[in-house]
Write an enzyme that holds these catalytic residues in place. Structure first.
Site, short mmCIF file in Angstrom:
data_model
loop_
_atom_site.label_atom_id
_atom_site.label_comp_id
_atom_site.label_asym_id
_atom_site.label_seq_id
_atom_site.Cartn_x
_atom_site.Cartn_y
_atom_site.Cartn_z
N GLY A 1 0.84 -1.18 0.00
CA GLY A 1 0.00 0.00 0.00
C GLY A 1 0.88 1.24 0.00
O GLY A 1 2.05 1.18 -0.38
N LEU A 2 0.31 2.36 0.42
CA LEU A 2 1.10 3.60 0.37
C LEU A 2 2.40 3.47 1.13
O LEU A 2 3.46 3.87 0.65
CB LEU A 2 0.27 4.75 0.91
CG LEU A 2 -0.90 5.18 0.02
CD1 LEU A 2 -1.71 6.27 0.68
CD2 LEU A 2 -0.38 5.67 -1.33
N GLY B 1 4.06 0.64 2.17
CA GLY B 1 4.95 -0.40 1.66
C GLY B 1 5.54 -0.07 0.30
O GLY B 1 6.75 -0.21 0.08
N HIS C 1 -16.15 5.42 11.20
CA HIS C 1 -16.34 6.54 10.28
C HIS C 1 -17.82 6.90 10.20
O HIS C 1 -18.66 6.03 10.01
CB HIS C 1 -15.81 6.16 8.90
CG HIS C 1 -15.58 7.33 8.01
ND1 HIS C 1 -16.61 8.09 7.54
CD2 HIS C 1 -14.45 7.89 7.54
CE1 HIS C 1 -16.11 9.07 6.79
NE2 HIS C 1 -14.80 8.97 6.78
N SER D 1 -17.05 9.39 1.26
CA SER D 1 -15.95 10.23 1.73
C SER D 1 -16.37 11.35 2.66
O SER D 1 -17.41 11.98 2.49
CB SER D 1 -15.24 10.85 0.53
OG SER D 1 -14.40 11.90 0.96
N ARG E 1 -14.30 12.75 13.21
CA ARG E 1 -15.09 11.55 12.94
C ARG E 1 -15.69 10.92 14.18
O ARG E 1 -16.84 10.48 14.17
CB ARG E 1 -14.20 10.53 12.24
CG ARG E 1 -13.82 11.00 10.87
CD ARG E 1 -12.82 10.09 10.21
NE ARG E 1 -12.57 10.57 8.85
CZ ARG E 1 -11.72 9.99 8.01
NH1 ARG E 1 -11.04 8.94 8.38
NH2 ARG E 1 -11.56 10.48 6.80
N HIS F 1 -13.71 1.76 10.17
CA HIS F 1 -13.00 2.25 9.00
C HIS F 1 -11.49 2.15 9.11
O HIS F 1 -10.80 1.87 8.14
CB HIS F 1 -13.40 3.71 8.79
CG HIS F 1 -12.73 4.38 7.64
ND1 HIS F 1 -12.84 3.89 6.36
CD2 HIS F 1 -11.95 5.47 7.56
CE1 HIS F 1 -12.14 4.68 5.55
NE2 HIS F 1 -11.58 5.63 6.24
N ARG G 1 -8.16 9.43 14.40
CA ARG G 1 -7.43 9.99 13.27
C ARG G 1 -8.28 11.03 12.55
O ARG G 1 -9.47 10.82 12.34
CB ARG G 1 -7.05 8.88 12.28
CG ARG G 1 -6.32 9.40 11.06
CD ARG G 1 -5.84 8.27 10.17
NE ARG G 1 -6.90 7.51 9.55
CZ ARG G 1 -7.67 7.96 8.55
NH1 ARG G 1 -7.48 9.17 8.06
NH2 ARG G 1 -8.61 7.19 8.04
N LEU H 1 -3.37 8.86 4.52
CA LEU H 1 -2.53 8.86 3.31
C LEU H 1 -1.23 9.60 3.62
O LEU H 1 -0.14 9.18 3.21
CB LEU H 1 -3.27 9.54 2.16
CG LEU H 1 -4.63 8.94 1.81
CD1 LEU H 1 -5.20 9.60 0.56
CD2 LEU H 1 -4.53 7.45 1.59
#
Lengths: 254, 662
Positions: free
Chosen positions: B46-47, B49, B270, B288, B334, B426, B460, B466
């Site tokens: 993913g981002l 790795g 979420h 989103s 959230r 989430h 978070r 991201l």
């Protein structure tokens, strides 16, 4: 069970890439129209396990239409009857009670079947490795806003970049051509100022790798774009051809 | 409270603002010739790795990367929608590194490490630069410069985005960097491989055991360092917004080999997901958070109001977030938005057939944008029909793909009727405990991205996942790993014939054989669903002592039943997704218990962890800073026993306060 649809399913079963496969018939009752197509397969698989039969292997992961894993050829169409939708986003409300549904894997020489509905799409990764990038090491970048990109170019690049590499374009094509996939990446990077330095060599290398993988040629039929769940435009293929021909005129490389 | 002697966070000395820059210029380096002889294993693409694998290979290390999907590009980062934060201050609205740092610590309800979060804010700008250089097509204004939007818990516009597909575009950027290295031969990529254990030799992590998911073969891979970038464990709840393959197995195996698990109970629910529609449901889909920029959240003022949303007049609607939190309105963080939705539904004001939903309404935004478009085109007597038409066109450009997705799933058109949404699992803030260098308590074993516990505290903020994944991979690990590898240059090649490799492989094989030999009556899926129900009911959005104690007992019972009655079809010698699934569920069953134990230990409410016994009179989370301002780091003692070690959180730069978004 909560639904009221009864379905007959003809599903391709194949043990591995070296053995021959064939269709198996299954009946499934009480399917809810609110189920996704893959949830219907979950129910079928759960039933097979209870009956002591091996469940049907199929690729899937995010189940929200973005990872590109799912790949079912449903009633002769990649991802089924709806436009702009992956298999995981297809819902049973698109079918009728009593329907017979035929489900096959992607069929292409470059995508060998690994098991049942699962195919090997590594060829796409290899095409990406051949040139689907901008050669920039981490840490080299200038400030992001020092390079303005006209909104139109950015929007067009984004539309091309929306490709999820599911392979539906290849499955839809009578020649199993991968031109839509390859052209989407070539277009994205050719449209952006960042991609200019490697523009020619990228087109040459990616096309060469595409050919080496055994994908067929394009005849501009347009089935790829019509069946693409992200509705990637055929104009990308035209752009790729221009890029490629332009590159070849002055090529010293591939 | 003092930090346990077993935990050393290795936070550099000196003022907060210079810790990272000073660290970077003093951390040991590895010379290029030695880098070629050092092997690094990266789990997950993913981002975190993909960015780590590509960057480390660029530096000259020998990298092996593993993912269970058929291509690294399919890692679940791809599904992130809304955006990525960066303290660029392009909007001139007062943003700064300090403000991003402050918002993140406050958003996390003061349960994150100051030094880590500040570093995250410092490198955030470079991430955007790097992504643009790779050709990531971010949204732009007509002048060609980058566009920004707002996210929850924040009063500036610092979120960069690519329609509702930001995660996809960022991941494809990192993936392109990774594939470039694969092509050059500096990264060896192993698709359809799952890590099933880590190998520890003389106290150091020296490699992994992986299973080739196509052939079923077990493989030994040696490395001088192993990076776990394997994502979060939200699927312990069965229903979540995670991809179906997302799992805890890699992190859990590391935990069982000595890596402490940090804050396992910190789960993010979420607020804006599509509600559950029936028993068959296999996953939940996120809408989103960016939608809360323009959508207004409401329920009817009357209980059990069964009229369709668009027929309920304005004065009979309760815009409860705007009412309760006037300063942040629909853009509260959230955890707060989720709890507020649950509160209204529990009180009987929910909508839809299940009554477990609230409305997210774009009618006002359509009118506002429509009028702005009319003005832009110098039309001052536009009809209502035209205004609505133009307004819808603007909303479509901003959120089109999300609206399409909603329609596809629910069969309802959100341009005409308000969306129905409800909270869903989430993200997991908890994860493997890591020090400032991102190293776990096992030397040589690192954890990056969602798989670690480090930056988000108890909650978070949107568009920060991201940022953290790419920060860890592009800009943190390439430096911090030198601190360890500089001392590894004399180790030489590690042999996979070592007794530890043989033993670990046998343990993996034994467990697989055991799973296959039970041949009970119940499918793995059924066990997973039952585990998820326990977790959601008793360790979900609201928790209490009684429920958690029940949950622990129920999970133990379920686990026992699993190992007696699970039915796994097929054999281990070929492609067998049923076996892969059973293997993962077995680990979730152990993790679930630890999450409940952690939630029971934390006698306070903070962020996503809401203990019903600890709330203010207004129903807000009531922290206990005196007794619980620590990171819970759990050591696995074997046989489902754990010991708690505490890392005290020290705030030298932020004034601790009751979190208020009113």
């Amino acid at each position: 069970m909560e639904g009221n649809m009864n379905l007959s399913l003809k599903v391709w079963r194949q043990s591995n890439k070296d053995t021959a496969g064939g269709f198996e018939n299954y009946n499934l009752d009480s399917v809810s129209p609110d189920m996704s197509f893959l949830e219907m397969f979950d129910v079928l698989n759960e039933k097979l396990v209870v009956e002591g039969k091996e469940p049907i292997a199929f690729d899937h992961d995010c189940r929200e239409g973005i990872c590109g894993s799912c790949a079912m050829y449903i009633n002769g169409r990649p991802h089924g009857p709806l436009k702009g939708v992956t298999t995981c986003q297809l819902h049973m409300r698109s079918f009728n009670d009593g329907d017979t549904i035929v489900v096959e894997p992607w069929r292409a020489k470059a995508f060998p079947v690994l098991k049942d509905l699962v195919v090997d799409r590594d060829a796409f990764d290899r095409i990406m490795s051949s040139g689907g990038f901008i050669s920039v090491n981490t840490g080299n970048a200038q400030d992001a806003n020092s390079l303005p990109v006209p909104k139109e170019a950015a929007d067009d690049a984004f539309s091309a970049a929306a490709c999820i590499a599911c392979g539906a374009c290849v499955a839809a094509c009578k020649n199993a051509s991968a031109m839509l996939f390859v052209s989407a990446k070539i277009s994205q990077l050719a449209l952006l100022p960042q991609g200019q330095a490697e523009r020619s060599i990228r087109a040459e290398k990616m096309v060469a790798q595409m050919d080496a993988e055994g994908f067929g040629a394009c005849t501009n039929t347009g089935a790829c774009s019509a069946e693409c769940p992200k509705e990637i435009s055929m104009s990308n293929i035209a752009r790729m051809n221009r890029e490629y021909i332009g590159a070849k005129f002055s090529s010293t490389a591939v | 409270m003092a930090t346990s002697s077993r935990l050393d966070a290795k936070i550099p000395q000196g003022p907060l603002e210079t810790k990272w820059s000073k660290f970077r210029s003093s951390v040991p380096l590895v010379n290029p010739a030695n880098k070629r002889n050092l092997e690094i294993i990266v789990i997950g693409t993913g981002l975190a790795g993909a960015s780590a694998a590509a960057t480390l290979a660029e530096l000259g290390y020998k990298v092996k990367a593993f993912c269970f999907q058929d291509s690294p590009r399919r890692a679940h980062s791809i599904a992130a929608q809304g955006g990525i934060n960066a303290a660029k201050n392009y909007q001139n609205d007062g943003d700064s590194i300090h403000r991003l740092f402050y918002d993140t610590v406050k958003g996390g309800d003061y349960r994150a490490r100051e030094a880590n979060v500040h570093r995250l804010a410092e490198v955030s700008g470079s991430i955007i630069d790097q992504c643009v250089a790779q050709g990531v097509p971010f949204a732009r204004e007509y002048g060609g410069l980058l566009s920004n939007r707002s996210f929850g818990g924040v009063q500036v516009q610092r979120t960069f985005y690519a329609a509702g597909q930001t995660g996809q575009q960022l991941l494809l950027g990192a993936y392109s960097g990774l594939q470039r290295q694969v092509g050059m031969g500096t990264v060896q990529m192993y698709n359809r491989h799952e890590m099933l254990d880590v190998v520890v030799i003389d106290g150091k992590c020296r490699g992994i055991i992986a299973r080739n998911l196509i052939t079923g073969e077990l493989e030994r891979h040696a490395g001088h360092a192993v990076l776990l970038c394997s994502g979060g464990y939200g699927n312990v709840f069965y229903l979540s917004t995670n991809a179906l393959g997302s799992n805890v197995t890699a992190a859990w195996k590391a935990h069982k080999r000595g890596a402490f698990f940090g804050n396992p109970c910190f789960t993010q629910i979420h607020p804006t997901c599509i509600p559950v529609s029936g028993e068959h449901q296999s996953k939940l889909t996120l809408m989103s958070e960016s939608l809360r920029n323009d959508g207004r959240i409401w329920v009817p003022k009357a209980k059990n109001d069964n009229r369709p949303g668009n027929e309920i007049p304005e004065e009979e609607r309760d815009y409860y977030l705007e009412r309760r939190y006037p300063a942040f309105g629909n853009l509260v963080p959230r955890d707060i938005a989720s709890r507020a939705a649950k509160e209204r539904c529990d009180a009987g004001y929910g909508v839809g057939t299940s009554k477990l939903a609230v409305y997210l309404d774009f009618a006002a935004a359509v009118q506002r944008y429509g009028r702005a478009e009319a003005n832009k085109n110098n039309i001052h007597n536009a009809s209502d029909v035209d205004i609505t038409l133009w307004g819808k066109a603007v909303v479509k450009e901003k959120y089109g793909n999300l609206f399409d997705m909603y329609k596809q799933i629910t069969g309802e058109d959100p341009y005409e009727v308000p969306m129905r949404i409800y909270p869903a699992v989430h993200y997991t803030m908890g994860g493997l405990w890591v020090d400032y260098n991102l190293m776990t308590t096992v030397p040589g074993l690192y954890s990056l991205g969602e798989a670690n516990f480090s930056d988000h505290g108890a909650n978070r903020l949107g568009a920060s996942a991201l940022m953290q994944g790419l920060a860890d991979g592009y800009f943190v690990i390439p430096y911090t790993i030198g601190a360890y590898l500089a001392s590894e240059i004399r180790t030489g090649k590690i042999s996979t014939d070592h007794e530890a490799f043989v033993r670990t492989e046998k343990e993996v094989k034994d467990r697989i054989d055991r799973l296959l030999s039970i041949q009970g009556k119940t499918s793995p899926e059924t066990f997973h669903r039952r585990l998820g129900k326990i977790m959601w009911d008793k360790c979900g959005m609201a928790r209490n002592e009684k429920g958690l104690k029940e949950a622990i007992a129920e999970i133990r019972q379920l686990r026992e039943e699993f190992w007696k009655d699970v039915k796994v079809m097929g054999t281990a010698g070929y492609f067998n997704p049923e076996l892969d699934k059973a293997n993962r569920i077995a680990d979730f069953m152990e993790l679930g218990e630890l999450m409940c134990i952690d939630a029971l230990d934390r006698n306070e409410s903070c962020g996503g962890h809401f203990r019903e016994e600890y709330q203010t009179e207004e129903g807000e989370a009531l922290r206990d800073d005196e007794n619980y301002m620590y990171v819970s780091a759990w050591e696995n003692l074997g046989n489902n026993k754990w010991e708690l070690h505490k890392e005290e959180l020290v705030y030298e730069n932020i004034k601790i306060a009751q979190r208020s978004y009113k």
